[in-house]
Each structure stands twice: as C-alpha cells, then as structure tokens.
Design an enzyme around this catalytic site. Sequence first.
Site, PDB file in Angstrom:
ATOM      1  N   GLY A  79      90.858  84.669  67.876  1.00  0.00           N
ATOM      2  CA  GLY A  79      90.576  86.246  68.829  1.00  0.00           C
ATOM      3  C   GLY A  79      89.514  86.384  68.203  1.00  0.00           C
ATOM      4  N   GLN A 126      82.687  92.701  69.090  1.00  0.00           N
ATOM      5  CA  GLN A 126      82.156  92.335  67.409  1.00  0.00           C
ATOM      6  C   GLN A 126      81.113  91.311  67.039  1.00  0.00           C
ATOM      7  OE1 GLN A 126      86.457  90.394  67.341  1.00  0.00           O
ATOM      8  NE2 GLN A 126      86.182  91.096  64.999  1.00  0.00           N
ATOM      9  N   CYS A 165      91.078  90.367  59.916  1.00  0.00           N
ATOM     10  CA  CYS A 165      89.618  90.508  61.068  1.00  0.00           C
ATOM     11  C   CYS A 165      88.854  89.233  60.724  1.00  0.00           C
ATOM     12  CB  CYS A 165      89.647  92.117  61.301  1.00  0.00           C
ATOM     13  SG  CYS A 165      88.289  92.345  62.765  1.00  0.00           S
ATOM     14  N   LEU A 166      87.334  88.929  62.211  1.00  0.00           N
ATOM     15  CA  LEU A 166      87.014  88.646  61.093  1.00  0.00           C
ATOM     16  C   LEU A 166      85.363  89.480  60.862  1.00  0.00           C
ATOM     17  CD1 LEU A 166      86.102  85.470  63.827  1.00  0.00           C
ATOM     18  CD2 LEU A 166      86.906  85.000  61.451  1.00  0.00           C
ATOM     19  N   HIS A 221      95.302  93.008  68.908  1.00  0.00           N
ATOM     20  CA  HIS A 221      94.096  93.116  68.104  1.00  0.00           C
ATOM     21  C   HIS A 221      92.811  93.268  68.356  1.00  0.00           C
ATOM     22  CE1 HIS A 221      92.007  92.293  64.041  1.00  0.00           C
ATOM     23  NE2 HIS A 221      91.065  92.584  64.818  1.00  0.00           N
ATOM     24  N   GLU A 222      92.846  91.918  69.620  1.00  0.00           N
ATOM     25  CA  GLU A 222      91.410  92.276  70.491  1.00  0.00           C
ATOM     26  C   GLU A 222      91.099  93.491  71.379  1.00  0.00           C
ATOM     27  OE1 GLU A 222      89.141  90.188  69.257  1.00  0.00           O
ATOM     28  OE2 GLU A 222      90.856  88.895  67.635  1.00  0.00           O
ATOM     29  N   HIS A 270      89.719  96.072  69.550  1.00  0.00           N
ATOM     30  CA  HIS A 270      88.850  96.265  69.708  1.00  0.00           C
ATOM     31  C   HIS A 270      87.268  97.021  70.365  1.00  0.00           C
ATOM     32  CE1 HIS A 270      87.533  94.193  65.836  1.00  0.00           C
ATOM     33  NE2 HIS A 270      89.044  93.324  65.717  1.00  0.00           N
TER      34      HIS A 270
HETATM   35 NI    NI Z   1      89.016  91.778  64.721  1.00  0.00          NI
END
Ligand code: NI
Length: 174
Positions: free
Chosen positions: A46, A51, A93-94, A135-136, A139
Amino acid sequence: MAVLQIRHMGNPVLRKKAKPVSELTGEIDKLIEDMTETMYINQGLGLSATQVGVLKRIIVYDNVEAGYGMDPQALMNPEIVAAEGIVKDEEGCLSIPEIKDIVERSEKITLTGIDRSGKDVKIEIEGLLARIIQHEIDHLDGILFVDRLGAVKKNLALSRWKKVKKELEAEKSA
Ligand code: NI
C-alpha cells in the site's frame, strides 16, 4: 506513468494531516497511477499520497486476495466507520525501510470513501487487507506504524532506523 520519490521517516511531511479530496480530477487520476506504479516498483502492499509528498487523502493498495499485482485499488477520503476485533501481526513501511515489528490493528473494518471511478463506496474488509488500509489511513493523519508500538519497542525501532537511514544516505552519496 512515473515513479515518485518516497519520503522517509524524518521528513516532516510524514507528520502532517492530509486534506480531503473534493473531486476526481485528471491530476488526481494521474497521481493515483503514479502512486500505484511507485508502490509496485518498491514491492509495497500500500502507499499513501503523504508518502510521496502530496497532502491529499488518497491511498492505493494491492488487493492481496486477488494475488499480488493483479488488482490494484485506490481510495480517496477513506474513513473507518466501524471496527471490531484486535489482531497482531508484523508490519513494515516503505517510509521506514528494513524496520518491521508487530502492530495491533482492528481485525475487521467498515470503510467509506470514493473509489477509482469517483463513486462513493462502503466496504467491509478483514485480515491483511484491513491491516494495510488501517496503516495507510494512519499515514494520512501523520501517524507511522512505529507510533503504535510500546515505548521500549518504539525506541528500539527508532535506533535501528537511525542506522539504516545512515547506510541508505551513504549508499546514495557513494
Ligand atoms: Ni507505511
């Protein structure tokens, strides 16, 4: 399509609250395409607009139930309107590469938002997909998964991240 730059923890944009999207414009459509490509090229499940430095309430995610890469999804203004159950599982997480830990999330959520075609939707999801979306959405509110760890684990994750970040910066300048 274009691959966008993913911001890493330490970048102040990740701590800001994203603003709702009022309509699905051509610009937002392009952003969703680029976010999707960026997610897949980085092997993520995701990605939020935050981000990639855009403070709009947009997320993209892989419909893991269809098989990875088979069914990319996007939601604008996603909002959790009901949640039940608690499950613990590993998350990464990216924006915090190489750091992983066990995070508590709701097991099942009911979600409202606007889908890829601009239609209002209300969906019920559970399991890994529910985890990805929680999670997204975090963000979009400036929250990172490490914030959901206990104090000891959070500090450990932060010090590990400090090391990883240094290594990444050294790689970039080499
Ligand atoms: Ni993340």
